[in-house]
Motif scaffolding. Structure first.
Motif, PDB file in Angstrom:
ATOM      1  N   GLN A  18       5.353  -0.057 -23.575  1.00 50.10           N
ATOM      2  CA  GLN A  18       5.702  -1.476 -23.578  1.00 50.10           C
ATOM      3  C   GLN A  18       4.938  -2.224 -22.481  1.00 50.10           C
ATOM      4  O   GLN A  18       4.487  -3.353 -22.690  1.00 50.10           O
ATOM      5  CB  GLN A  18       7.215  -1.672 -23.403  1.00 50.10           C
ATOM      6  CG  GLN A  18       8.045  -1.163 -24.565  1.00 50.10           C
ATOM      7  CD  GLN A  18       7.610  -1.755 -25.891  1.00 50.10           C
ATOM      8  OE1 GLN A  18       7.435  -2.950 -26.020  1.00 50.10           O
ATOM      9  NE2 GLN A  18       7.419  -0.900 -26.889  1.00 50.10           N
ATOM     10  N   LYS A  19       4.770  -1.586 -21.337  1.00 57.07           N
ATOM     11  CA  LYS A  19       4.011  -2.208 -20.251  1.00 57.07           C
ATOM     12  C   LYS A  19       2.532  -2.315 -20.612  1.00 57.07           C
ATOM     13  O   LYS A  19       1.879  -3.316 -20.301  1.00 57.07           O
ATOM     14  CB  LYS A  19       4.203  -1.432 -18.952  1.00 57.07           C
ATOM     15  CG  LYS A  19       5.588  -1.618 -18.378  1.00 57.07           C
ATOM     16  CD  LYS A  19       5.781  -0.893 -17.080  1.00 57.07           C
ATOM     17  CE  LYS A  19       7.205  -1.150 -16.595  1.00 57.07           C
ATOM     18  NZ  LYS A  19       7.479  -0.547 -15.326  1.00 57.07           N
ATOM     19  N   GLN A 110       0.803  -6.854 -11.262  1.00 55.80           N
ATOM     20  CA  GLN A 110       2.001  -6.022 -11.122  1.00 55.80           C
ATOM     21  C   GLN A 110       1.991  -4.863 -12.120  1.00 55.80           C
ATOM     22  O   GLN A 110       2.338  -3.733 -11.770  1.00 55.80           O
ATOM     23  CB  GLN A 110       3.258  -6.868 -11.305  1.00 55.80           C
ATOM     24  CG  GLN A 110       3.492  -7.855 -10.190  1.00 55.80           C
ATOM     25  CD  GLN A 110       4.623  -8.827 -10.483  1.00 55.80           C
ATOM     26  OE1 GLN A 110       5.229  -8.795 -11.553  1.00 55.80           O
ATOM     27  NE2 GLN A 110       4.897  -9.700  -9.527  1.00 55.80           N
ATOM     28  N   LEU A 111       1.591  -5.170 -13.338  1.00 56.58           N
ATOM     29  CA  LEU A 111       1.507  -4.112 -14.344  1.00 56.58           C
ATOM     30  C   LEU A 111       0.431  -3.094 -13.990  1.00 56.58           C
ATOM     31  O   LEU A 111       0.621  -1.895 -14.188  1.00 56.58           O
ATOM     32  CB  LEU A 111       1.251  -4.713 -15.733  1.00 56.58           C
ATOM     33  CG  LEU A 111       2.415  -5.467 -16.360  1.00 56.58           C
ATOM     34  CD1 LEU A 111       1.974  -6.228 -17.597  1.00 56.58           C
ATOM     35  CD2 LEU A 111       3.551  -4.513 -16.698  1.00 56.58           C
ATOM     36  N   LYS A 112      -0.699  -3.571 -13.448  1.00 62.22           N
ATOM     37  CA  LYS A 112      -1.777  -2.658 -13.047  1.00 62.22           C
ATOM     38  C   LYS A 112      -1.289  -1.675 -11.990  1.00 62.22           C
ATOM     39  O   LYS A 112      -1.598  -0.489 -12.051  1.00 62.22           O
ATOM     40  CB  LYS A 112      -2.973  -3.440 -12.487  1.00 62.22           C
ATOM     41  CG  LYS A 112      -3.891  -4.003 -13.519  1.00 62.22           C
ATOM     42  CD  LYS A 112      -5.062  -4.691 -12.819  1.00 62.22           C
ATOM     43  CE  LYS A 112      -5.998  -5.335 -13.790  1.00 62.22           C
ATOM     44  NZ  LYS A 112      -7.150  -5.968 -13.114  1.00 62.22           N
ATOM     45  N   VAL A 113      -0.556  -2.197 -11.007  1.00 60.62           N
ATOM     46  CA  VAL A 113      -0.050  -1.340  -9.931  1.00 60.62           C
ATOM     47  C   VAL A 113       0.793  -0.218 -10.517  1.00 60.62           C
ATOM     48  O   VAL A 113       0.607   0.955 -10.179  1.00 60.62           O
ATOM     49  CB  VAL A 113       0.766  -2.168  -8.901  1.00 60.62           C
ATOM     50  CG1 VAL A 113       1.550  -1.259  -7.963  1.00 60.62           C
ATOM     51  CG2 VAL A 113      -0.139  -3.089  -8.119  1.00 60.62           C
ATOM     52  N   HIS A 114       1.693  -0.573 -11.405  1.00 60.10           N
ATOM     53  CA  HIS A 114       2.556   0.451 -12.004  1.00 60.10           C
ATOM     54  C   HIS A 114       1.755   1.434 -12.854  1.00 60.10           C
ATOM     55  O   HIS A 114       1.915   2.654 -12.726  1.00 60.10           O
ATOM     56  CB  HIS A 114       3.648  -0.199 -12.864  1.00 60.10           C
ATOM     57  CG  HIS A 114       4.442   0.796 -13.639  1.00 60.10           C
ATOM     58  ND1 HIS A 114       5.433   1.556 -13.065  1.00 60.10           N
ATOM     59  CD2 HIS A 114       4.371   1.190 -14.938  1.00 60.10           C
ATOM     60  CE1 HIS A 114       5.936   2.361 -13.966  1.00 60.10           C
ATOM     61  NE2 HIS A 114       5.315   2.164 -15.120  1.00 60.10           N
ATOM     62  N   LEU A 115       0.905   0.897 -13.736  1.00 57.41           N
ATOM     63  CA  LEU A 115       0.186   1.762 -14.676  1.00 57.41           C
ATOM     64  C   LEU A 115      -0.862   2.630 -13.985  1.00 57.41           C
ATOM     65  O   LEU A 115      -0.989   3.812 -14.305  1.00 57.41           O
ATOM     66  CB  LEU A 115      -0.444   0.917 -15.788  1.00 57.41           C
ATOM     67  CG  LEU A 115       0.567   0.231 -16.723  1.00 57.41           C
ATOM     68  CD1 LEU A 115      -0.124  -0.774 -17.627  1.00 57.41           C
ATOM     69  CD2 LEU A 115       1.325   1.266 -17.531  1.00 57.41           C
TER      70      LEU A 115
END
Length: 128
Positions: A18-19, A110-115
């Motif tokens: 989903q991310k 923010q999504l990049k950091v998580h992924l």
């Protein structure tokens, strides 16, 4: 192709997918906004050039000014006023587009950091 050291043995969960999907949607939206921003920026430059050209015109001249699909004859002063109004509107639109792009960029970061934290080099989220 990834080297064996670069491979990550991480399971892609539904939440991760989903991310990834969200990032893809945001990336597409950002690209669309970028194209619109560049178009509006070009239009603003055209209006600036037109303002400079009208400064050279005689004040008694009548200018053909396009409104929608029709042209009307107006004075140089009226044309300058309309162009200034159009530029103000464009500046506001450019600000709104820039703010939207900045907001999307924050979400993508923010999504990049998580992924990247989970998948490392096994995932590529950079534009080519």
């Amino acid at each position: 192709m990834l080297n064996q050291e670069e491979e990550v043995d991480a399971e892609v969960t539904w939440e991760d997918q989903q991310k990834i999907n969200s990032f893809s949607k945001l990336n597409t939206k950002y690209s669309d906004l970028e194209i619109t921003f560049e178009s509006k920026q070009q239009e603003k430059e055209y209006l600036n050039d037109l303002t400079e050209e009208l400064e050279l015109a005689d004040e008694d001249d009548r200018i053909k000014y396009k409104i929608g699909e029709a042209f009307i004859n107006i004075s140089v002063e009226q044309a300058q006023q309309r162009i200034e109004k159009d530029k103000e509107i464009l500046i506001q639109e450019l600000e709104q587009l820039k703010n939207a792009m900045d907001h999307i960029n924050e979400q993508m970061s923010q999504l990049k950091v998580h992924l990247y934290g989970k998948f490392g080099k096994a995932i590529n989220l950079e534009k080519e």
